[in-house]
Design a protein around this motif. Structure first.
Motif, PDB file in Angstrom:
ATOM      1  N   SER A  19       0.855  -1.168   0.000  1.00 17.29           N
ATOM      2  CA  SER A  19       0.000   0.000   0.000  1.00 17.29           C
ATOM      3  C   SER A  19       0.899   1.228   0.000  1.00 17.29           C
ATOM      4  CB  SER A  19      -0.874  -0.034   1.240  1.00 17.29           C
ATOM      5  OG  SER A  19      -0.967   1.243   1.797  1.00 17.29           O
ATOM      6  N   ALA A  21       0.813   5.270   0.640  1.00 13.28           N
ATOM      7  CA  ALA A  21       0.007   6.352   1.193  1.00 13.28           C
ATOM      8  C   ALA A  21       0.645   7.700   0.897  1.00 13.28           C
ATOM      9  CB  ALA A  21      -0.138   6.175   2.703  1.00 13.28           C
ATOM     10  N   SER A  31      -4.573   6.400  -0.077  1.00 18.40           N
ATOM     11  CA  SER A  31      -3.816   5.161  -0.099  1.00 18.40           C
ATOM     12  C   SER A  31      -4.303   4.297  -1.243  1.00 18.40           C
ATOM     13  CB  SER A  31      -4.039   4.486   1.260  1.00 18.40           C
ATOM     14  OG  SER A  31      -3.642   3.162   1.246  1.00 18.40           O
ATOM     15  N   VAL A  64       6.091   9.588   0.538  1.00 14.95           N
ATOM     16  CA  VAL A  64       5.219   8.425   0.422  1.00 14.95           C
ATOM     17  C   VAL A  64       5.448   7.516   1.627  1.00 14.95           C
ATOM     18  CG1 VAL A  64       6.839   6.958  -0.900  1.00 14.95           C
ATOM     19  CG2 VAL A  64       4.383   6.655  -1.222  1.00 14.95           C
ATOM     20  N   ALA A  65       4.401   6.842   2.066  1.00 16.49           N
ATOM     21  CA  ALA A  65       4.528   5.811   3.107  1.00 16.49           C
ATOM     22  C   ALA A  65       4.078   4.489   2.516  1.00 16.49           C
ATOM     23  CB  ALA A  65       3.673   6.167   4.319  1.00 16.49           C
ATOM     24  N   LEU A  66       4.825   3.442   2.806  1.00 20.78           N
ATOM     25  CA  LEU A  66       4.475   2.110   2.307  1.00 20.78           C
ATOM     26  C   LEU A  66       4.149   1.200   3.481  1.00 20.78           C
ATOM     27  CD1 LEU A  66       7.410   1.447  -0.218  1.00 20.78           C
ATOM     28  CD2 LEU A  66       5.174   2.438  -0.726  1.00 20.78           C
ATOM     29  N   SER A  67       3.224   0.281   3.256  1.00 16.92           N
ATOM     30  CA  SER A  67       3.094  -0.827   4.205  1.00 16.92           C
ATOM     31  C   SER A  67       2.715  -2.080   3.439  1.00 16.92           C
ATOM     32  CB  SER A  67       2.108  -0.521   5.327  1.00 16.92           C
ATOM     33  OG  SER A  67       0.846  -0.213   4.847  1.00 16.92           O
ATOM     34  N   ALA A  68       3.127  -3.207   3.971  1.00 20.72           N
ATOM     35  CA  ALA A  68       2.896  -4.469   3.271  1.00 20.72           C
ATOM     36  C   ALA A  68       2.822  -5.600   4.280  1.00 20.72           C
ATOM     37  CB  ALA A  68       4.020  -4.747   2.276  1.00 20.72           C
ATOM     38  N   LEU A  76       5.360  -4.887   7.372  1.00 22.44           N
ATOM     39  CA  LEU A  76       6.420  -3.930   7.091  1.00 22.44           C
ATOM     40  C   LEU A  76       5.798  -2.554   6.957  1.00 22.44           C
ATOM     41  CD1 LEU A  76       8.321  -5.701   4.161  1.00 22.44           C
ATOM     42  CD2 LEU A  76       9.363  -5.006   6.322  1.00 22.44           C
ATOM     43  N   LYS A  77       6.467  -1.539   7.485  1.00 22.85           N
ATOM     44  CA  LYS A  77       6.014  -0.191   7.187  1.00 22.85           C
ATOM     45  C   LYS A  77       7.210   0.719   6.986  1.00 22.85           C
ATOM     46  CE  LYS A  77       5.301   1.413  11.923  1.00 22.85           C
ATOM     47  NZ  LYS A  77       4.371   2.038  12.863  1.00 22.85           N
ATOM     48  N   THR A  79       8.206   5.095   5.855  1.00 24.86           N
ATOM     49  CA  THR A  79       7.819   6.410   5.355  1.00 24.86           C
ATOM     50  C   THR A  79       9.067   7.135   4.905  1.00 24.86           C
ATOM     51  OG1 THR A  79       6.531   8.418   5.770  1.00 24.86           O
ATOM     52  CG2 THR A  79       7.824   7.584   7.630  1.00 24.86           C
TER      53      THR A  79
END
Lengths: 202, 202
Positions: A19, A21, A31, A64-68, A76-77, A79
């Motif tokens: 994802s 964001a 997101s 951007v911020a990522l999470s998976a 995992l996160k 930014t």
């Protein structure tokens, strides 16, 4: 990028589906699901097309911020900061992800631009196994402090022990929170009568 | 909540594992993996504990964006408003998600608060099957317009046809974009010599 960060960046690439964001022009979180297309020592590469709000938000904010999540890597996160890079990276992305040719056949790919996530910090978190585990990482940026720490003015009363869901506080002078297993829930912080527990994050 | 929105809210609940994005006190996007704990006609319920930055960001901004992916439902995204609700919702969440007792045993659960996502709008997007498909939905809020629309000043030159990656523009007066199959990439918008294509989103 040090070995630890490289390990987590590779995990994002292995999971692929993450994802992403961003913050829109009204300051709202937005997101969407994206692919992490390439992971290298420079960072993670993503692509998006010029007409999308996502594109505009990346350009406008540079963030951007990522999470998976995946069965093996748990959660995992991340930014960080992002910048547009040369169109040759669009070609590189298509070489490494040939399925993209079905979505953007032929020259239509050039409505896409590639963005490099060139710095940031993140956390790996495993809530599926007990005790829970977490580890922070970063590249081209400092790791962000999070959680709680018991300071020297701890009076050793033990109020924090029973309220800790993960039982990760041990006696001592001062008492100590094990940051690897801490949920960062704040229960100890709330009950401490000596205000000896410091919140490390904003 | 109408049936269409209910359908997508149920999908979020079925997927369970979603990314939740917020904006932090510095205006940066932040994102983490969460569980959508309950889905009802009132909206989606999530929980988090008082000590977490996520909690503070929910309280400070009143906003959250979700995205999720699964093999059956493809990609879901949503952005909306959130408010804290009574602690009885924490109990409801634990009843429906007994695994939560392993993370927060006994009374330690009350460091959590429940938040209701009471309004917002979203999109379902299937990029895995061709042509790609999308549908918007919302509850207690209006659906947000996105994508591109060809206006009456279209000169019928056909410049937009070959640049469309998904071949979803058809001839006519004016030419027409099929919004269900549109990637929203903006390629048509870029090439239109008559400036007849309107961007519907900011």
């Amino acid at each position: 990028m040090n070995e630890k960060a490289r390990n987590y960046v590779d995990l994002f690439r292995k999971v692929k589906i993450a994802s992403a964001a961003t913050v829109d022009e009204q300051g709202r979180p937005q997101s969407r699901i994206i692919n992490v297309m390439i992971a290298s020592d420079e960072g993670m590469y993503i692509v998006t097309s010029k007409g999308k709000p996502f594109y505009k938000q990346l350009v406008d904010t540079g963030r951007v911020a990522l999470s998976a999540m995946c069965p093996d890597c748990q959660s995992l996160k991340f930014t960080g900061k992002v910048k547009m890079v040369d169109k040759k990276w669009v070609d590189r992305v298509f070489e490494e992800n040939p399925g993209m040719n079905e979505v953007y056949p032929g020259d239509t790919r050039y409505i896409l631009d590639a963005f490099l996530i060139y710095e940031g910090s993140g956390e790996w978190f495993d809530l599926l196994n007990y005790p829970i585990n977490r580890e922070t990482f970063s590249y081209n940026a400092s790791e962000e402090k999070a959680g709680f720490e018991i300071q020297k003015n701890c009076i050793g009363c033990g109020s924090c022990i029973p309220v800790c869901p993960q039982k990760c506080i041990t006696e001592g002078e001062p008492y100590k929170i094990d940051p690897v297993h801490c949920l960062q829930c704040g229960a100890c912080f709330e009950v401490c009568p000596a205000e000896a527990i410091k919140r490390l994050h904003p």
